[in-house]
Design an enzyme around this catalytic site. Structure first.
Site, PDB file in Angstrom:
ATOM      1  N   ALA A  48     -11.744   1.862   4.449  1.00 50.77           N
ATOM      2  CA  ALA A  48     -10.756   1.083   3.694  1.00 50.77           C
ATOM      3  C   ALA A  48      -9.912   1.972   2.778  1.00 50.77           C
ATOM      4  CB  ALA A  48     -11.467   0.004   2.891  1.00 50.77           C
ATOM      5  N   HIS A  49      -8.969   1.353   2.085  1.00 53.66           N
ATOM      6  CA  HIS A  49      -8.020   2.109   1.279  1.00 53.66           C
ATOM      7  C   HIS A  49      -8.704   2.831   0.122  1.00 53.66           C
ATOM      8  CE1 HIS A  49      -7.072  -1.877  -1.089  1.00 53.66           C
ATOM      9  NE2 HIS A  49      -8.337  -1.546  -1.150  1.00 53.66           N
ATOM     10  N   ASN A  50      -8.199   4.051  -0.106  1.00 50.06           N
ATOM     11  CA  ASN A  50      -8.612   4.900  -1.223  1.00 50.06           C
ATOM     12  C   ASN A  50     -10.055   5.383  -1.142  1.00 50.06           C
ATOM     13  OD1 ASN A  50      -6.480   2.754  -2.749  1.00 50.06           O
ATOM     14  ND2 ASN A  50      -6.099   4.951  -2.981  1.00 50.06           N
ATOM     15  N   GLN A  76       0.857  -1.179   0.000  1.00 49.79           N
ATOM     16  CA  GLN A  76       0.000   0.000   0.000  1.00 49.79           C
ATOM     17  C   GLN A  76       0.899   1.237   0.000  1.00 49.79           C
ATOM     18  OE1 GLN A  76      -3.758  -0.711   0.129  1.00 49.79           O
ATOM     19  NE2 GLN A  76      -2.526  -2.375  -0.705  1.00 49.79           N
ATOM     20  N   SER A  88     -12.128   2.310  -2.146  1.00 47.79           N
ATOM     21  CA  SER A  88     -12.358   3.184  -3.304  1.00 47.79           C
ATOM     22  C   SER A  88     -13.777   3.722  -3.396  1.00 47.79           C
ATOM     23  CB  SER A  88     -11.984   2.465  -4.613  1.00 47.79           C
ATOM     24  OG  SER A  88     -10.616   2.117  -4.604  1.00 47.79           O
TER      25      SER A  88
END
Length: 357
Positions: free
Chosen positions: A256-258, A215, A276
Site C-alpha cells: 500500500a501507499h507510503n 496520491q 505507511s
C-alpha cells in the site's frame, strides 16, 4: 481441443546438452567424475532422467542419494564420500546456492535474450530517452519523458508512464504497468501483471460519501528487486512508497501507499502490507501474512504464513499467530486473556503443588 502432445525425446531436444567439465569450469566446485559426462536436464533427487543433474541440500532427503538416477548430484563436503560411492558429484560449500546459480547459467543458455530494437507496433514518445541495447516489444507504450536504461527489456503490451525511469539491465515481462514518475532500479525483474504506481487507497469521509485523496507521491524501487505476477505497489499519498535493494516479492502481493520495505526482505504470495508500514532489512513474511498500517518491523523479523501483525515488532525473531475472528469487543477480551494463559498455567501448577503438600 486437446493439448498438443510433446514426446519425451522432443522435450529433451529443447534442452541443449552440456558436460560436467563445462559446468564446473563455469560455476566452480570440486568435480568427482568424468569431465565429458553429458548433462541435459536439471532434476530433483527422484528424477527418472539418467542424464540429469540434481542436488542434495536438505539432510532429510539424504536417504534418496543412493537411489537417485541422476548422473550427477551437487553435495556438501559432509556427504562427499557417500556421493562419490554412487557416481559423479560436484562438491561445494552450499549446494542450494550452487543449484540457484546453475539455474541462472542454464536459463541464459535456453532462454536467449530477444534482439534489441523497437517493435514497429510499439508507441514511443519522441521525448523518451532510450538507452543502448534496449528491447521494446509489440504494442508497448513509452510515454513522454520516460528514461529507459541500457539493455532493458520492455515486454509486449507494457505501459511505461510519463517521466518514469527504468535502470539498466531490468526486465519487464508482458503486461507490466509502470506509472508516471515511478522509478525502477537496475537489474530488476517485473513479472506479468505487475502494477507499479496505481493510486493508494485514500479517501476522506464526507457526509456518508467518500472524497478522494489524490496520491501525490510516486514509487521508488531499488536495484535487484523482483516482483511476482500480479503484484501491486501503490504510489505514496505525499511521500514516495519505497522498496529497497534486493527485495523479493512473490505473486499477488499488495504493497500500500507510503510503505517502506528494507533491503533484501522477501514476501511470499498473497501478503498484504497496509499503508505507511515500515519493514526492516532481511525480513520475511510467509504466504497470506498481513501487516497493518503505520507499524514498524525491526530488521530480521520473520512472520509465519497466515499471521496478522497488529502491533509493531521492535525485536528480531520469528512471529506466529492465528486467532479466530469474533465481534470486536469479544475478540479483544479473549485476546487479552489468551496472552495471560502462560502465567495462569504457572499459577495453577503452583496451587496444585500447594494442595498436594
Amino acid at each position: 481441443m486437446s493439448a498438443p502432445h510433446i514426446a519425451q525425446d522432443d522435450r529433451a531436444a529443447l534442452n541443449p546438452a552440456t558436460t560436467l567439465g563445462g559446468l564446473v569450469d563455469a560455476l566452480g566446485g570440486e568435480l568427482l567424475g568424468q569431465r565429458d559426462t553429458v548433462i541435459r536436464h536439471i532434476g530433483a533427487l527422484d528424477t527418472v532422467r539418467p542424464d540429469a543433474i540434481s542436488f542434495l541440500s536438505n539432510p532429510k532427503y539424504r536417504g534418496q542419494l543412493a537411489s537417485t538416477q541422476a548422473v550427477c548430484v551437487i553435495v556438501s563436503p559432509a556427504v562427499k564420500d557417500e556421493a562419490a560411492a554412487r557416481g559423479a558429484a560436484i562438491v561445494c560449500d552450499d549446494p542450494y546456492l550452487y543449484f540457484a546459480r546453475l539455474t541462472q547459467w542454464w536459463a541464459a543458455r535456453v532462454r536467449p535474450r530477444p534482439a534489441a530494437g523497437v517493435h514497429p507496433s510499439a508507441v514511443v514518445d519522441a521525448t523518451a530517452v532510450i538507452g543502448q541495447g534496449v528491447t521494446i516489444g509489440p504494442l508497448a507504450v513509452i510515454e513522454a519523458g520516460a528514461v529507459i536504461g541500457d539493455n532493458v527489456i520492455v515486454g509486449s503490451h507494457c505501459a511505461v508512464g510519463a517521466r518514469a525511469r527504468i535502470g539498466a539491465g531490468s526486465k519487464l515481462a508482458p503486461h507490466v504497468t509502470l506509472g508516471f514518475d515511478c522509478v525502477v532500479g537496475e537489474r530488476c525483474i517485473l513479472h506479468s501483471g505487475v502494477v507499479i504506481g496505481a493510486d493508494g487507497f485514500g479517501f476522506a469521509p464526507n457526509q456518508g460519501r467518500w472524497e478522494k485523496i489524490e496520491q501525490l507521491g510516486a514509487v521508488r524501487i531499488g536495484d535487484d528487486v523482483e516482483l511476482g505476477a500480479n503484484t501491486c505497489v501503490d504510489r505514496g499519498a505525499i511521500e514516495d512508497t519505497v522498496i529497497d535493494n534486493g527485495v523479493k516479492l512473490d505473486n499477488l502481493v499488495q504493497i500500500a501507499h507510503n510503505v517502506h520495505i528494507g533491503e533484501h526482505s522477501a514476501m511470499a504470495g498473497c501478503v498484504g502490507v497496509a499503508g505507511s508500514a515500515r519493514i526492516g532489512k532481511h525480513c520475511t513474511v510467509g504466504g497470506a501474512g498481513m501487516i497493518l498500517g503505520h507499524l514498524t518491523l525491526a530488521d530480521n523479523v520473520h512472520v509465519s504464513s497466515g499471521t496478522l501483525i497488529s502491533r509493531s515488532i521492535p525485536q528480531p525473531g520469528m512471529y506466529t499467530g492465528v486467532f479466530p475472528f469474533d465481534d470486536n469487543a469479544s475478540w479483544e477480551k479473549n485476546a487479552a486473556t489468551l496472552r495471560q494463559l502462560h502465567a495462569l498455567r504457572d499459577r495453577i501448577r503452583t496451587l496444585e503443588k500447594q494442595i498436594k503438600s
